[in-house]
Design a protein around this motif. Structure first.
Motif, short mmCIF file in Angstrom:
data_model
loop_
_atom_site.label_atom_id
_atom_site.label_comp_id
_atom_site.label_asym_id
_atom_site.label_seq_id
_atom_site.Cartn_x
_atom_site.Cartn_y
_atom_site.Cartn_z
N TYR A 33 0.71 -1.10 0.16
CA TYR A 33 0.10 -0.21 -0.25
C TYR A 33 1.59 1.29 0.27
N ARG A 85 -5.57 1.79 -3.64
CA ARG A 85 -6.62 1.53 -3.55
C ARG A 85 -7.08 -0.17 -3.41
N HIS A 86 -6.26 -0.32 -4.46
CA HIS A 86 -6.23 -2.34 -4.33
C HIS A 86 -5.92 -2.72 -3.19
N TYR A 87 -5.08 -2.31 -2.55
CA TYR A 87 -4.01 -3.15 -1.39
C TYR A 87 -4.94 -2.20 0.22
N GLN A 88 -5.98 -1.40 0.07
CA GLN A 88 -6.47 -1.17 0.69
C GLN A 88 -7.76 -1.47 1.15
N LYS A 89 -8.40 -2.24 -0.20
CA LYS A 89 -9.70 -2.18 -0.16
C LYS A 89 -8.94 -4.09 0.75
N GLU A 90 -8.30 -4.51 0.06
CA GLU A 90 -7.94 -5.29 0.54
C GLU A 90 -7.10 -5.71 2.22
N ARG A 92 -8.58 -3.28 3.84
CA ARG A 92 -9.74 -3.52 5.34
C ARG A 92 -10.70 -4.68 4.67
N ARG A 93 -11.11 -5.71 4.23
CA ARG A 93 -11.97 -6.50 3.84
C ARG A 93 -10.78 -8.03 5.27
#
Length: 97
Positions: A33, A85-90, A92-93
């Motif tokens: 991230y 954005r991808h790693y932030q969503k990951e 949070r998941r």
């Protein structure tokens, strides 16, 4: 045109900050991230630098070199935002509140 040197300095500081933060972090996901954020800061630096250089010299050569640097900066900026954005969503998941 004092805005471009300010953007250059701020984006360089953020780039260095995120690169140092990668070294301090143990979690691989957070490192990726921070790398995405550093990449977008580098892109902003390159874009502001190319615009600033063309506005100073106003020659055909500086335009050509500025366009090449601008294109590279734009690619870095877009890829950095997508990675962050991808790693932030990951993250949070994997870490729900």
């Amino acid at each position: 045109m004092v805005i471009f040197p300010i953007i250059i300095i701020i984006s360089a500081v953020f780039y260095i900050y995120y690169k140092v933060a990668i070294l301090k972090e143990k979690n691989t996901l957070t490192q990726k991230y921070f790398n995405g954020r550093a990449r977008s800061s580098l892109g902003a630096f390159l874009i502001a630098f190319s615009i600033n250089q063309y506005s100073l010299y106003l020659t055909q050569l500086s335009l050509f070199i500025g366009l090449v640097i601008f294109a590279l900066g734009l690619m870095q900026l877009i890829r950095g935002f997508k990675e962050a954005r991808h790693y932030q969503k990951e993250w949070r998941r994997l870490h729900p509140n």
